[in-house]
Design a protein around this motif. Structure first.
Motif, PDB file in Angstrom:
ATOM      1  N   ALA A   1       0.855  -1.190   0.000  1.00  0.00           N
ATOM      2  CA  ALA A   1       0.000   0.000   0.000  1.00  0.00           C
ATOM      3  C   ALA A   1       0.884   1.231   0.000  1.00  0.00           C
ATOM      4  CB  ALA A   1      -0.924   0.012   1.207  1.00  0.00           C
ATOM      5  N   GLU A   2       0.345   2.340  -0.510  1.00  0.00           N
ATOM      6  CA  GLU A   2       1.118   3.583  -0.485  1.00  0.00           C
ATOM      7  C   GLU A   2       1.124   4.166   0.927  1.00  0.00           C
ATOM      8  OE1 GLU A   2      -3.112   4.792  -1.608  1.00  0.00           O
ATOM      9  OE2 GLU A   2      -1.761   3.080  -1.822  1.00  0.00           O
ATOM     10  N   PRO A   3       2.153   4.948   1.304  1.00  0.00           N
ATOM     11  CA  PRO A   3       2.167   5.595   2.619  1.00  0.00           C
ATOM     12  C   PRO A   3       1.003   6.573   2.741  1.00  0.00           C
ATOM     13  CG  PRO A   3       4.341   5.700   1.591  1.00  0.00           C
ATOM     14  CD  PRO A   3       3.386   5.242   0.542  1.00  0.00           C
ATOM     15  N   ILE A   4       0.409   6.635   3.914  1.00  0.00           N
ATOM     16  CA  ILE A   4      -0.766   7.490   4.072  1.00  0.00           C
ATOM     17  C   ILE A   4      -0.401   8.968   4.090  1.00  0.00           C
ATOM     18  CG2 ILE A   4      -2.126   5.755   5.284  1.00  0.00           C
ATOM     19  CD1 ILE A   4      -1.283   6.929   7.884  1.00  0.00           C
TER      20      ILE A   4
ATOM     21  N   SER B   1       6.637   1.326 -12.385  1.00  0.00           N
ATOM     22  CA  SER B   1       7.734   1.346 -11.409  1.00  0.00           C
ATOM     23  C   SER B   1       7.920  -0.026 -10.769  1.00  0.00           C
ATOM     24  CB  SER B   1       7.438   2.376 -10.314  1.00  0.00           C
ATOM     25  OG  SER B   1       6.280   1.997  -9.601  1.00  0.00           O
ATOM     26  N   ILE B   2       9.052  -0.164 -10.081  1.00  0.00           N
ATOM     27  CA  ILE B   2       9.317  -1.408  -9.354  1.00  0.00           C
ATOM     28  C   ILE B   2       8.234  -1.638  -8.305  1.00  0.00           C
ATOM     29  CG2 ILE B   2      10.910  -2.525  -7.734  1.00  0.00           C
ATOM     30  CD1 ILE B   2      13.192  -1.191  -9.202  1.00  0.00           C
ATOM     31  N   SER B   3       7.889  -0.572  -7.602  1.00  0.00           N
ATOM     32  CA  SER B   3       6.839  -0.658  -6.600  1.00  0.00           C
ATOM     33  C   SER B   3       5.472  -0.500  -7.255  1.00  0.00           C
ATOM     34  CB  SER B   3       7.023   0.435  -5.543  1.00  0.00           C
ATOM     35  OG  SER B   3       5.882   0.533  -4.705  1.00  0.00           O
ATOM     36  N   PRO B   4       4.490  -1.292  -6.856  1.00  0.00           N
ATOM     37  CA  PRO B   4       3.151  -1.118  -7.420  1.00  0.00           C
ATOM     38  C   PRO B   4       2.475   0.169  -6.965  1.00  0.00           C
ATOM     39  CG  PRO B   4       3.112  -2.755  -5.667  1.00  0.00           C
ATOM     40  CD  PRO B   4       4.563  -2.421  -5.909  1.00  0.00           C
ATOM     41  N   TYR B   5       3.074   0.825  -5.947  1.00  0.00           N
ATOM     42  CA  TYR B   5       2.490   2.072  -5.427  1.00  0.00           C
ATOM     43  C   TYR B   5       3.568   3.160  -5.329  1.00  0.00           C
ATOM     44  CZ  TYR B   5      -1.327  -1.049  -4.113  1.00  0.00           C
ATOM     45  OH  TYR B   5      -2.360  -1.961  -4.136  1.00  0.00           O
ATOM     46  N   PRO B   6       4.018   3.718  -6.453  1.00  0.00           N
ATOM     47  CA  PRO B   6       5.004   4.789  -6.383  1.00  0.00           C
ATOM     48  C   PRO B   6       4.359   6.047  -5.768  1.00  0.00           C
ATOM     49  CG  PRO B   6       4.155   4.596  -8.606  1.00  0.00           C
ATOM     50  CD  PRO B   6       3.594   3.439  -7.839  1.00  0.00           C
ATOM     51  N   PHE B   7       5.203   6.830  -5.097  1.00  0.00           N
ATOM     52  CA  PHE B   7       4.661   8.013  -4.422  1.00  0.00           C
ATOM     53  C   PHE B   7       5.656   9.142  -4.476  1.00  0.00           C
ATOM     54  CE2 PHE B   7       6.644   5.152  -1.363  1.00  0.00           C
ATOM     55  CZ  PHE B   7       7.529   5.985  -0.693  1.00  0.00           C
TER      56      PHE B   7
END
Length: 479
Positions: free
Chosen positions: A455-458, A470-476
């Motif tokens: 999950a992405e950081p809140i 991106s490598i992460s499914p949830y880039p931020f």
């Protein structure tokens, strides 16, 4: 104990002032004890002068303190908890800095803990609302319980650093009376229960106790133990019953003065304290501490020597905080294959989230694939702190072929600086180790490009676009 390095100045004013007040001392009296002037002590308490090595040594000598409790880094358990709280989306516009959080946690630990408890109650309420267990505020539903009993008890035990001197003294007293050899505890306990309390012990088939492993009939004075309990489990059940019968008033007194919010919480705390006392009966402090140091904390050897399970030995290792005879300050978790945490104890710092699970990059989860084998790992948290960890799967009770899987995993760890004292670190380069970057729960972890992110950081903005994967499914966004 050698004083801490002089390469870094120590400003410990808030902690010194808090300690002085807890001891009921005036500045003049403490200044006399430390051999300094009251005006100089006043400067120390206001952080206008750093604490010298000489003052630290005098503090340790005058008040029987462990220097680690004063000279540790400010990223304490309270600071970690506050960091999680203020990373919530509702506080994003405030921009609360880490040094502000550290200052609040250091100077007002009780207030910090109150904020963390309030936030936990808020999260519990929000989860119940999302699950439909209670109505939403606009529907006029009444508020639920502020804190779950298990959370309250866990937090209380952590505030005591998982060490209870009164229970250790009680255990030492009974161990001296029983005068048993480590592997003969069960026989000595049975004899004590029979002669002093007229209690008989029976091992019964699983169909007699289908939903429990121990039951005490106080009317007939019979203790029933399920056949699914292992030998170490039966010994622990006997120790627990002895603790309740012989030290019930002491357990009641500690539970009552701790100020639990309700009866269920108080009952759970008493059971937890009785479990602590039972472990101390099976593994007396002095003998257990000596065995741990002599074997370089070889858990298999220790558990064999005292006739206990791997989990019982690990749990006991987190309680070695007796002044003058401290062990390696371990933290411990117990998780199931779905990642749910059912035990969480720490003798010092704890690197994981108080409000979520563990990081999937920690290899405690892979220990299920290698049953009974200890796996080690060096991990690094976002604040650059490094920990040496070890994990192993365990089974708490015997399980029939057609029964449910009862396998769990135990994770242990300590700060990397203590790893050289552990047999498990032999052959590992501790000066330039290969460390795995981990974080707290995904919702509050700000490590970028993590392949394991769920999950992405809140407190960060999601930056998904149509052109890049991106490598992460949830880039931020970074800020």
């Amino acid at each position: 104990m050698a004083p801490p390095s002089t390469d870094r100045k120590l400003f410990l004013g808030a902690r010194m002032k808090r300690m002085r007040r807890e001891l009921g001392l005036t500045q003049t009296r403490m200044a006399e004890d430390l051999g300094v002037s009251p005006s100089y002590l006043n400067l120390l308490e206001r952080n206008q002068r750093p604490v010298t090595a000489q003052v630290l040594l005098r503090l340790a000598e005058a008040y029987d303190l462990d220097l680690k409790t004063l000279s540790s880094d400010p990223e304490s358990t309270n600071a970690t908890g506050l960091s999680e709280v203020f990373s919530d989306q509702m506080f994003r516009d405030l921009g609360v800095a880490r040094h502000e959080i550290a200052e609040v946690a250091d100077s007002a630990p009780a207030v910090s803990e109150a904020i963390v408890r309030l936030y936990r109650a808020y999260l519990d309420q929000r989860r119940l609302t999302d699950l439909g267990a209670i109505g939403r505020p606009e529907e006029g539903a009444a508020a639920g319980s502020a804190v779950m009993p298990s959370d309250w008890v866990r937090d209380f035990i952590q505030t005591q650093k998982n060490y209870f001197a009164e229970l250790e003294e009680a255990a030492d007293e009974m161990v001296a009376q029983l005068a048993y050899e480590p592997l003969d505890f069960a026989a000595a306990a049975r004899e004590r229960l029979a002669k002093r309390h007229n209690v008989t012990v029976r091992i019964v088939p699983v169909d007699v106790l289908p939903e429990s492993v121990r039951r005490y009939d106080h009317h007939r004075k019979r203790l029933f133990l399920s056949e699914v309990l292992t030998g170490s489990g039966r010994s622990f059940a006997l120790a627990y019953q002895l603790a309740m019968l012989e030290y019930g008033p002491l357990l009641d007194a500690i539970a009552d003065r701790s100020g639990p919010p309700d009866r269920p919480t108080r009952n759970l705390l008493k059971v937890s304290l009785a479990n602590y006392l039972a472990a101390a009966l099976l593994m007396p402090y002095a003998a257990f501490h000596e065995a741990a140091e002599r074997t370089a904390y070889d858990i298999e050897l220790i558990r064999s020597r005292f006739g206990v399970s791997f989990e019982q030995a690990c749990h006991r290792l987190t309680t070695l905080s007796r002044p003058g005879a401290r062990g390696v300050p371990f933290f411990m978790l117990r998780v199931d294959s779905a990642g749910n945490i059912s035990k969480r104890f720490a003798g010092a710092t704890f690197p994981f989230s108080r409000f979520g699970g563990t990081c999937p990059r920690w290899n405690i989860h892979s220990s299920f694939r290698t049953p009974g084998r200890i796996v080690t790992q060096i991990v690094e948290t976002p604040d650059s702190q490094r920990y040496f960890t070890l994990s192993r799967s365990v089974s708490r009770i015997a399980t029939s072929y057609a029964g449910d899987d009862s396998e769990l995993a135990i994770g242990m760890g300590c700060e990397l600086k203590f790893a050289e004292r552990l047999v498990y670190s032999r052959g590992i380069d501790l000066r330039e180790p290969v460390a795995t970057a981990i974080g707290p729960a995904c919702r509050i972890c700000e490590r970028p490009a993590c392949k394991q992110r769920a999950a992405e950081p809140i407190n960060r903005t999601l930056t998904v676009d149509d052109f890049t994967k991106s490598i992460s499914p949830y880039p931020f966004a970074s800020s």
